[in-house]
Design an enzyme around this catalytic site. Structure first.
Site, PDB file in Angstrom:
ATOM      1  N   THR A 356       0.824  -1.212   0.000  1.00  0.00           N
ATOM      2  CA  THR A 356       0.000   0.000   0.000  1.00  0.00           C
ATOM      3  C   THR A 356       0.851   1.252   0.000  1.00  0.00           C
ATOM      4  OG1 THR A 356      -1.670  -1.193   1.245  1.00  0.00           O
ATOM      5  CG2 THR A 356      -1.779   1.206   1.318  1.00  0.00           C
ATOM      6  N   GLY A 443      -0.032  -0.315   5.479  1.00  0.00           N
ATOM      7  CA  GLY A 443       0.499  -1.609   5.869  1.00  0.00           C
ATOM      8  C   GLY A 443      -0.540  -2.602   6.335  1.00  0.00           C
ATOM      9  N   GLY A 444      -1.476  -3.026   5.471  1.00  0.00           N
ATOM     10  CA  GLY A 444      -2.408  -4.092   5.789  1.00  0.00           C
ATOM     11  C   GLY A 444      -3.170  -3.845   7.079  1.00  0.00           C
TER      12      GLY A 444
END
Length: 547
Positions: A356, A443-444
């Site tokens: 991302t 980050g997820g």
């Protein structure tokens, strides 16, 4: 810190960055993308033009985390108010759970996790609604870097190189990926010159047709043809049916700050729940890096994720109104489950049913943008539409295969989405709000955790934005397992372990724990012209710049 300043300028943690103070700012995870945004501001564009230029450029200079085939969300402060854009795409209309029969999850590689890419629609929509420059002008830096080349930045090159040596190295499925991203048989080394001519042609066509080719024209036909030839379900009808949605942000007040997030299918609700639980504890009285402070935040985040994983889905399929999860009485009940002397393992509550990139921009007219786009895992599905540079995301992997779950995989659905832009305002009166900060931590599943940790440091402990990004972080994983960075005192790790947290220490401060950017509004009154503080994360190649 003085009475008229919201924080001091101390940097108490090891840092590679200094805050940037200017009237026009751009902060991104890659310096060339930041420069592309600043170029638009110098040409007379606004923060929205800068954001779109930076986003398009990131698909070229940081393809390890995002691409032309990504999804995107945005929060935009313009015209005296906050606007939310959900440009995530839906699953193919022909996708059913039976496609994954006998599997325990949707495969990350290949067409199974591919949903309609929405990033292109975000660029077009933002530019049309709020931009001051033509999309062809805004796209030019990205097109130029793709056609003429750029030097690969260190962290991006490392990830790119590892991907090319890993599972993308072999197999017919990844041939177009290798032709596009590893024509030399490997990824670039830091400083090596990279050209992406397919990206240049595609971005030129997107700009010239204002995105129409991608969803209705020649590019759409190429995507659909690749899908049909390779066993995918994505069709030209799926692409033509896509449209970005303007949505009302959801929010919660925390320590005189109001945090705004995109509503589901995004996971921003998770950060709001965590902060709503945290406000039942006096964190401001604790050292921000103490085990007592960290423990309470970790427990609040566990509770928030328990609810998020149960309830967040395509809003048309959710079995609860998100507002029910933010009601004070519900959050108080959840907070009561936390004990100060032991780590818990929580299930979801039962409220009343009712890879991302992140960037932010701001201009001297008071416009601010919080923007995020992503492939999900690194290069996404690994599927690249031949001769286009369009690498397709694997956002559909965030569906669950659990029968009957609101987020169960199915036709024409938006999956649970990990990417979330954040925006903070402050109440200025009985009804008015004023902008404070555009920020995000990519980050997820780290993203809501990063939002909560950064805002807590700003709101409770008056740390400046750069210090809040520099601080070591933790990440809740599952059960009682906590990933944690180096940088805390050794006694902190010992105390957290004694409370029952199953710590997984990291040997370095890295992308696992998110990569953030912040632009904070410092002045905006008759005596002080609009000016900002911009900060960026040491865990990325990024840069904050301004003038």
């Amino acid at each position: 810190m003085t009475a008229d300043q919201p924080f001091d300028y101390k940097l108490p943690y090891p840092s590679q960055r200094q805050p940037v103070l200017a009237r026009n700012c751009v902060a991104t995870s890659q310096p060339l993308a930041a420069e592309a945004g600043l170029e638009m501001l110098r040409k007379g564009g606004n923060a929205i033009d800068a954001a779109v230029a930076a986003a398009m450029t990131l698909t070229v200079v940081e393809p390890t985390s995002n691409g032309i085939g990504s999804d995107a969300f945005a929060l935009v402060w313009a015209g005296g108010g906050l606007h939310g854009l959900n440009a995530s795409g839906r699953s193919p209309a022909d996708l059913t759970p039976e496609r994954f029969a006998g599997q325990d999850r949707i495969p990350y590689d290949g067409w199974g996790g591919v949903t309609v890419p929405g990033a292109v629609s975000a660029w077009v929509e933002l530019s049309a609604k709020f931009g001051a420059l033509p999309l062809e002008t805004v796209a030019q830096p990205a097109i130029t870097y793709a056609a003429e080349g750029f030097a690969a930045s260190p962290m991006t090159a490392g990830s790119w190189y590892r991907s090319a040596r890993g599972h993308y190295a072999k197999g017919d499925l990844f041939k177009a990926w290798r032709d596009t991203f590893a024509p030399k048989g490997r990824g670039p080394r830091p400083g090596e010159w990279v050209r992406l001519p397919d990206h240049a042609r595609t971005l030129t066509e997107i700009a010239h047709t204002k995105g129409d080719s991608f969803y209705h024209g020649d590019l759409a036909a190429q995507i659909a043809r690749a899908s049909a030839e390779q066993g995918g379900l994505l069709t030209s009808d799926d692409l033509a049916a896509h449209a970005p949605e303007w949505v009302r942000p959801i929010s919660i007040e925390y320590q005189d700050h109001i945090l705004h997030e995109i509503p589901p299918n995004g996971q921003g609700l998770t950060a709001l729940i965590a902060l709503g639980i945290m406000q039942h504890f006096d964190l401001a009285s604790l050292d921000p890096d103490s085990p007592e402070c960290l423990h309470l935040q970790i427990e609040a985040m566990k509770l928030a994720f328990a609810d998020a994983r149960r309830y967040i889905a395509d809003p048309g399929h959710m079995d609860i109104d998100p507002a029910e999860l933010l009601k004070p009485e519900y959050l108080e009940k959840r907070a009561a489950l936390i004990t100060p002397d032991a780590a818990g393992n929580f299930d979801h509550g039962d409220p009343l049913i009712g890879g991302t990139v992140y960037l932010c921009t701001a201009d001297a007219q008071g416009n601010m943008v919080s923007y995020i786009q992503s492939n999900y895992t690194g290069f996404g599905s690994g599927v690249v539409v031949p001769n286009t540079g369009i690498g397709l995301q694997n956002r559909g992997c965030c569906f669950t295969l659990e029968p009957g779950h609101p987020n169960e995989v199915g036709p024409s659905k938006k999956p649970y989405h990990t990417i979330i832009p954040g925006f903070v305002t402050r109440a200025a009166g009985s009804t008015d709000e004023v902008p404070v900060m555009a920020f995000g931590v990519m980050g997820g599943y780290m993203q809501p955790q990063g939002h909560a940790q950064v805002l807590s440091r700003l709101a409770n402990h008056k740390q400046n934005p750069q210090a809040a990004l520099d601080a070591s972080r933790w990440q809740y994983d599952r059960g009682k397992r906590i990933l944690i960075e180096p940088g805390f005192k050794e006694t902190v790790y010992e105390a957290l372990a004694a409370l029952g947290h199953e710590l997984r220490p990291s040997s370095s401060r890295n992308v696992t724990f998110g990569r953030g950017q912040i632009i904070y509004l410092l002045g905006n009154d008759d005596d002080t012209p609009i000016n900002y503080l911009a900060a960026t994360d040491l865990r990325a190649d990024g840069q904050a710049i301004g003038f």
